[in-house]
Design a protein around this motif. Structure first.
Motif, PDB file in Angstrom:
ATOM      1  N   ILE A  41      -0.961  -3.029  -1.678  1.00 46.99           N
ATOM      2  CA  ILE A  41      -2.022  -2.039  -1.878  1.00 46.99           C
ATOM      3  C   ILE A  41      -2.576  -1.602  -0.517  1.00 46.99           C
ATOM      4  CG2 ILE A  41      -4.309  -1.639  -2.899  1.00 46.99           C
ATOM      5  CD1 ILE A  41      -2.440  -2.403  -5.066  1.00 46.99           C
ATOM      6  N   SER A  42      -2.864  -0.320  -0.394  1.00 43.03           N
ATOM      7  CA  SER A  42      -3.598   0.146   0.790  1.00 43.03           C
ATOM      8  C   SER A  42      -4.769   0.990   0.316  1.00 43.03           C
ATOM      9  CB  SER A  42      -2.692   0.949   1.724  1.00 43.03           C
ATOM     10  OG  SER A  42      -2.337   2.169   1.158  1.00 43.03           O
ATOM     11  N   LEU A  43      -5.861   0.941   1.066  1.00 41.29           N
ATOM     12  CA  LEU A  43      -7.032   1.754   0.783  1.00 41.29           C
ATOM     13  C   LEU A  43      -7.759   2.036   2.082  1.00 41.29           C
ATOM     14  CD1 LEU A  43     -10.055  -0.208  -0.509  1.00 41.29           C
ATOM     15  CD2 LEU A  43      -7.953  -1.395  -0.044  1.00 41.29           C
ATOM     16  N   SER A  44      -8.493   3.129   2.109  1.00 47.80           N
ATOM     17  CA  SER A  44      -9.222   3.514   3.314  1.00 47.80           C
ATOM     18  C   SER A  44     -10.712   3.276   3.120  1.00 47.80           C
ATOM     19  CB  SER A  44      -8.977   4.992   3.629  1.00 47.80           C
ATOM     20  OG  SER A  44      -7.621   5.196   3.935  1.00 47.80           O
ATOM     21  N   LEU A  45     -11.299   2.603   4.106  1.00 52.34           N
ATOM     22  CA  LEU A  45     -12.732   2.317   4.112  1.00 52.34           C
ATOM     23  C   LEU A  45     -13.337   2.861   5.399  1.00 52.34           C
ATOM     24  CD1 LEU A  45     -12.547  -1.417   2.990  1.00 52.34           C
ATOM     25  CD2 LEU A  45     -13.455   0.456   1.635  1.00 52.34           C
ATOM     26  N   LYS A 133      -0.998   8.343  -9.140  1.00 53.45           N
ATOM     27  CA  LYS A 133      -0.024   8.149 -10.218  1.00 53.45           C
ATOM     28  C   LYS A 133      -0.150   6.817 -10.952  1.00 53.45           C
ATOM     29  CE  LYS A 133       3.260  11.227  -8.051  1.00 53.45           C
ATOM     30  NZ  LYS A 133       4.566  11.427  -7.473  1.00 53.45           N
ATOM     31  N   CYS A 134      -1.231   6.092 -10.712  1.00 57.08           N
ATOM     32  CA  CYS A 134      -1.455   4.822 -11.407  1.00 57.08           C
ATOM     33  C   CYS A 134      -2.748   4.913 -12.220  1.00 57.08           C
ATOM     34  CB  CYS A 134      -1.563   3.677 -10.409  1.00 57.08           C
ATOM     35  SG  CYS A 134      -0.040   3.395  -9.502  1.00 57.08           S
ATOM     36  N   ARG A 135      -2.712   4.384 -13.428  1.00 57.93           N
ATOM     37  CA  ARG A 135      -3.883   4.413 -14.306  1.00 57.93           C
ATOM     38  C   ARG A 135      -4.872   3.335 -13.865  1.00 57.93           C
ATOM     39  NH1 ARG A 135      -4.451   2.887 -20.503  1.00 57.93           N
ATOM     40  NH2 ARG A 135      -6.171   4.253 -21.035  1.00 57.93           N
ATOM     41  N   ALA A 136      -6.141   3.748 -13.733  1.00 53.51           N
ATOM     42  CA  ALA A 136      -7.191   2.816 -13.309  1.00 53.51           C
ATOM     43  C   ALA A 136      -8.403   2.956 -14.220  1.00 53.51           C
ATOM     44  CB  ALA A 136      -7.600   3.112 -11.876  1.00 53.51           C
ATOM     45  N   GLN A 137      -9.064   1.834 -14.447  1.00 52.26           N
ATOM     46  CA  GLN A 137     -10.322   1.835 -15.188  1.00 52.26           C
ATOM     47  C   GLN A 137     -11.445   1.905 -14.157  1.00 52.26           C
ATOM     48  OE1 GLN A 137     -11.324  -1.821 -17.211  1.00 52.26           O
ATOM     49  NE2 GLN A 137     -12.649  -0.774 -18.661  1.00 52.26           N
ATOM     50  N   ILE A 138     -12.341   2.876 -14.317  1.00 46.77           N
ATOM     51  CA  ILE A 138     -13.462   3.057 -13.399  1.00 46.77           C
ATOM     52  C   ILE A 138     -14.735   2.616 -14.109  1.00 46.77           C
ATOM     53  CG2 ILE A 138     -14.740   4.710 -11.961  1.00 46.77           C
ATOM     54  CD1 ILE A 138     -11.806   4.600 -11.186  1.00 46.77           C
ATOM     55  N   ASP A 154      -4.488  -2.548 -13.946  1.00 48.84           N
ATOM     56  CA  ASP A 154      -3.988  -3.596 -14.826  1.00 48.84           C
ATOM     57  C   ASP A 154      -2.707  -4.249 -14.332  1.00 48.84           C
ATOM     58  OD1 ASP A 154      -4.610  -5.085 -17.090  1.00 48.84           O
ATOM     59  OD2 ASP A 154      -3.136  -3.999 -18.285  1.00 48.84           O
ATOM     60  N   SER A 155      -1.880  -3.513 -13.595  1.00 53.83           N
ATOM     61  CA  SER A 155      -0.642  -4.078 -13.076  1.00 53.83           C
ATOM     62  C   SER A 155      -0.271  -3.336 -11.798  1.00 53.83           C
ATOM     63  CB  SER A 155       0.477  -3.946 -14.109  1.00 53.83           C
ATOM     64  OG  SER A 155       1.686  -4.450 -13.583  1.00 53.83           O
ATOM     65  N   VAL A 156      -0.194  -4.074 -10.693  1.00 49.60           N
ATOM     66  CA  VAL A 156       0.060  -3.422  -9.402  1.00 49.60           C
ATOM     67  C   VAL A 156       1.374  -3.859  -8.757  1.00 49.60           C
ATOM     68  CG1 VAL A 156      -2.358  -2.954  -8.895  1.00 49.60           C
ATOM     69  CG2 VAL A 156      -1.342  -5.130  -8.156  1.00 49.60           C
ATOM     70  N   LYS A 186      -3.536   3.352  -2.652  1.00 51.95           N
ATOM     71  CA  LYS A 186      -2.110   3.594  -2.866  1.00 51.95           C
ATOM     72  C   LYS A 186      -1.437   2.262  -3.183  1.00 51.95           C
ATOM     73  CE  LYS A 186      -1.614   7.681   0.007  1.00 51.95           C
ATOM     74  NZ  LYS A 186      -2.890   7.894   0.611  1.00 51.95           N
ATOM     75  N   ILE A 187      -0.583   2.292  -4.180  1.00 46.86           N
ATOM     76  CA  ILE A 187       0.176   1.110  -4.586  1.00 46.86           C
ATOM     77  C   ILE A 187       1.623   1.362  -4.198  1.00 46.86           C
ATOM     78  CG2 ILE A 187       0.886  -0.323  -6.526  1.00 46.86           C
ATOM     79  CD1 ILE A 187      -1.748   0.576  -7.898  1.00 46.86           C
ATOM     80  N   ASN A 188       2.197   0.438  -3.433  1.00 50.48           N
ATOM     81  CA  ASN A 188       3.582   0.574  -2.983  1.00 50.48           C
ATOM     82  C   ASN A 188       4.496   0.546  -4.204  1.00 50.48           C
ATOM     83  OD1 ASN A 188       6.178   0.265  -2.006  1.00 50.48           O
ATOM     84  ND2 ASN A 188       5.572  -1.125  -0.376  1.00 50.48           N
ATOM     85  N   SER A 189       5.104   1.664  -4.501  1.00 56.08           N
ATOM     86  CA  SER A 189       5.913   1.785  -5.715  1.00 56.08           C
ATOM     87  C   SER A 189       7.201   0.952  -5.669  1.00 56.08           C
ATOM     88  CB  SER A 189       6.253   3.254  -5.965  1.00 56.08           C
ATOM     89  OG  SER A 189       6.959   3.769  -4.865  1.00 56.08           O
TER      90      SER A 189
END
Length: 192
Positions: A41-45, A133-138, A154-156, A186-189
Motif C-alpha cells: 500500500i502507498s499513501l500520501s500524507l 479501483k478498489c472498494r473502500a468503506q468510508i 476488505d482485502s488488499v 494505491k494498492i499494488n495490483s
C-alpha cells in the motif's frame, strides 16, 4: 471617545484573528505531500506528518502523528470492517428504562426496524467509495466532537489482509485533509 477606541481596538483584534485563522487553515493546503509505503500500500500524507510503527501482535500498526500529537492509526492485517454495535434499539419502554444509562446503550424508537436500517442512532456515517479501483468503506462523524474518520479495505493482497486508517482528531480541517489522503491510497495490483 473611549467607546470609539474600544470599538476600533475590537475591530483590529477581529481582523487580526481572522487573518490568523485563514493562515492556519491554509497551512496544510499548501504543504508538500510525501508518499509512505506499508507493505503493498502507498499513501500520501503532509510532510509534517510522521508515521511510526507501533508494537502489535497479530497485525501491523502505525501511528499517524502531527505537531507532536497522535491523530490516528493505520492498521494492516486482520481488522474488522467498521460497524456500530454497542447499542440496541427497542420499542419496549421497560427494557429501555432498564438499559438506557448503562455501558450497552439503549435507544427508544417507535419504528425500530426502520431506525436500525437507516443508522439513525449511529455516531458515524458510513458509505462505500472506489479508491484507485478498489472498494473502500468510508466512515465520517455525524457530529463535530463525536465519532471517527476512517477508511477500510476488505482485502488488499492475495492473503486477504485488510487495511484501515482510523483518525480520532475530528477537526474540520482533518476531515477535509483525510478525505484527500484517502484518495491517494494505491494498492499494488501485482499482490492484490
Amino acid at each position: 471617545m473611549k467607546s470609539k477606541n474600544v470599538n476600533l481596538k475590537t475591530g483590529y483584534v477581529f481582523i487580526l484573528l481572522n487573518c490568523f485563522l485563514i493562515m492556519l487553515s491554509s497551512c496544510c493546503k499548501n504543504e508538500k505531500f510525501v508518499t509512505h509505503r506499508i507493505s503493498n500500500i502507498s499513501l500520501s500524507l503532509p510532510q509534517s506528518f510522521v508515521v511510526k510503527k507501533e508494537l502489535a501482535e497479530d497485525s501491523q500498526v502505525f501511528s499517524i502523528n502531527a505537531r507532536n500529537k497522535r491523530v490516528g492509526y493505520i492498521y494492516y492485517g486482520d481488522y474488522k470492517p467498521f460497524e456500530e454495535d454497542s447499542f440496541f434499539i427497542t420499542d419496549d419502554k421497560e427494557l429501555y428504562e432498564k438499559y438506557k444509562n448503562r455501558e450497552l446503550k439503549a435507544y427508544f424508537s417507535k419504528n425500530t426496524e426502520r431506525d436500525s436500517k437507516n443508522g439513525i442512532f449511529n455516531v458515524n456515517y458510513y458509505y462505500y467509495d472506489t479508491i484507485n479501483k478498489c472498494r473502500a468503506q468510508i466512515m465520517m462523524p455525524k457530529k463535530a466532537n463525536k465519532g471517527l474518520i476512517g477508511i477500510h479495505f476488505d482485502s488488499v493482497d492475495i492473503y486477504k489482509n485488510k487495511m484501515a486508517i482510523i483518525v480520532n482528531d475530528l477537526s474540520e480541517e482533518n476531515k477535509e485533509l483525510f478525505l484527500k489522503i484517502f484518495k491517494t491510497i494505491k494498492i499494488n495490483s501485482a499482490q492484490h
